[in-house]
Design an enzyme around this catalytic site. Sequence first.
Site, PDB file in Angstrom:
ATOM      1  N   HIS A 171       0.818  -1.216   0.000  1.00 55.69           N
ATOM      2  CA  HIS A 171       0.000   0.000   0.000  1.00 55.69           C
ATOM      3  C   HIS A 171       0.856   1.274   0.000  1.00 55.69           C
ATOM      4  CE1 HIS A 171      -3.568   2.370   1.772  1.00 55.69           C
ATOM      5  NE2 HIS A 171      -3.954   1.931   0.597  1.00 55.69           N
ATOM      6  N   LYS A 181       3.279   4.528  -0.916  1.00 50.64           N
ATOM      7  CA  LYS A 181       3.304   5.596  -1.934  1.00 50.64           C
ATOM      8  C   LYS A 181       4.582   6.402  -1.755  1.00 50.64           C
ATOM      9  CE  LYS A 181      -1.381   4.903  -1.477  1.00 50.64           C
ATOM     10  NZ  LYS A 181      -2.087   4.193  -0.408  1.00 50.64           N
ATOM     11  N   ASP A 184      16.498  12.000  -7.795  1.00 47.95           N
ATOM     12  CA  ASP A 184      17.937  12.248  -7.627  1.00 47.95           C
ATOM     13  C   ASP A 184      18.417  12.039  -6.201  1.00 47.95           C
ATOM     14  OD1 ASP A 184      18.354  12.713 -10.286  1.00 47.95           O
ATOM     15  OD2 ASP A 184      18.478  14.898 -10.136  1.00 47.95           O
ATOM     16  N   HIS A 195      -9.388  10.724   1.754  1.00 44.55           N
ATOM     17  CA  HIS A 195      -8.368   9.698   1.573  1.00 44.55           C
ATOM     18  C   HIS A 195      -7.088  10.010   2.345  1.00 44.55           C
ATOM     19  CE1 HIS A 195      -5.632   6.939  -0.725  1.00 44.55           C
ATOM     20  NE2 HIS A 195      -6.697   6.183  -0.671  1.00 44.55           N
ATOM     21  N   LYS A 226      -4.338  10.337   5.193  1.00 43.90           N
ATOM     22  CA  LYS A 226      -3.980   9.583   6.393  1.00 43.90           C
ATOM     23  C   LYS A 226      -2.943  10.421   7.163  1.00 43.90           C
ATOM     24  CE  LYS A 226      -4.399   6.436   2.738  1.00 43.90           C
ATOM     25  NZ  LYS A 226      -5.729   5.980   2.847  1.00 43.90           N
ATOM     26  N   ASP A 261      -0.191  16.805  19.927  1.00 45.41           N
ATOM     27  CA  ASP A 261       0.279  17.834  20.856  1.00 45.41           C
ATOM     28  C   ASP A 261       0.762  19.096  20.141  1.00 45.41           C
ATOM     29  OD1 ASP A 261      -0.336  16.186  22.960  1.00 45.41           O
ATOM     30  OD2 ASP A 261       1.744  15.526  23.310  1.00 45.41           O
TER      31      ASP A 261
END
Length: 530
Positions: A175, A177, A182, A425, A427, A432
Amino acid sequence: MNAWSSLLRIALAGALIAVLSACGSLPPARERPAEFSGAADPSTTLAKIVEASTPPGEHSGFRLMPLGVYSLDARIQLAERAQHSLEVQYYQLENDAVGRLLLRTLREAAARGVKVRVLVDDLYTVKSQQLLLALSRTPNVQVRLFNPFCCGRNGFLSRFAASPWEIERLNHRMHNKLFVADGVMAVVGGRNIAEEYFVLNEAQNFIDMDALVVGKVVPQFEQIFDAYWNSVQVWPIADIVAGTASTGGEGGRKPGTAEFDDWIGMAAPPPKIVLPPSDILGYGPVAEELDAGRMGLLWGQASAIADPPTKPATVTADEAISTSVTMKVWGLMMDAKTEVDLTSPYLVPGERGMAAFDDLARRKVKLTLLTNSLAANDEPLVHTGYARYRERLLASGADLYELSPQRTSKGERFGMFGKSLGRLHAKTAAIDKTRVFIGSMNLDPRSASQNTEMGVVIDSPQLAREMLRIINISKLQNSYRLRLAKGTGTLQWLTNDGEQEVILTSEPESGFFQRFYNMLIAPIVPEMLL
């Protein structure tokens, strides 16, 4: 009656395919030498920009990218400026206008001599596999698939039906991404590569979050990429996918560039990306700063976190969970002293998670949660798992918000949703007001035990303030606030019509049959499958 007949025919067809294809298996794995990213070249243009942008003594720099078109443009700009290497790792890389735009840009980089490595989970490659195969046959490009399907590759269901004895293996997906240019600049977060993640789809679009990253944490991302690239779960695409006539199959093999151009030429033109002057944080397009040779970033101490590519094949289920990115994020939340603000499109805390939330409540830590409403959820079954905990969350004192597709479509802060269905979508977590998490992990059992996940943890009060600003816009302008009615304890959804508060008593923006189906299916769906 017709619907039930269609379902029955599909089930029978699936069973027949399973019987006929029960012997399907992956080909024997070939030995291949390990490949590693190596040290970044300080003479590249991007490396010089990072050096010019980094104040003395700083660790890692960040630019949040809540606006989809800005995030897509950042990837394109990095690919166009790369001179040495591009590492690209995604759960989904779709054969649509956005996917083809990125792949075309990667091919152009390879033509300049840039070493391009692309790693894609195999779950959603039905439509993109031939394009990815063609790309892999161009000079300076390698493409690999994570945990591939052996057979039945031209259909989503047929892939599973062709390997009925491997369902347990095939249930584990990558899952992650990640996009690294470079070895000095990276894009990480929640977005896959498809139109809907960049608010360019006519039917549905996502509110999501990525970050542009520079500094000392970037080599950690490359180490994560290399671990996956060299893992036994990964296969070169040419070992798995048979070419068609357009990719050098039965019609004879064309040179790689020519066959890639064939696939691109058969598709619609690239999307027209319109970049507004600034995003909701006040930043302009990243190209302006790249052209100027210096970027304005927020700085902090950062660590990349990721599940091992072998999760959970080489450990027990309990070990996979206990060492997961999910548990690391739970640990961060449990260290909170005053407040936790969390966004998760799929929110299924489970009993262990509820015990952790209850502990936060006992310690007077303020908990704010933003997730999808039933109407916004692209995985309605997951909503059944979340709905089991809503009353308990509210009773414990948590502030709970659910994204409204209608309210999202009326705003422009995250892009022009128009008539498309808005979904959450992103996450993210802010803890704090000093610590931030951005990544691919949902707060659900699948992320904890089945999928591999990754992300970055940053200690930066400035970045936390910007993250909270984005979360607050989402919850106050695009969402319903939930509460328990006084006296009855029943759920209520609060919104406003521009003039006064409106109180709803059933799942908003959802039809009767949608609500009835979820009520019917909720008791029988195992939570660990969500």
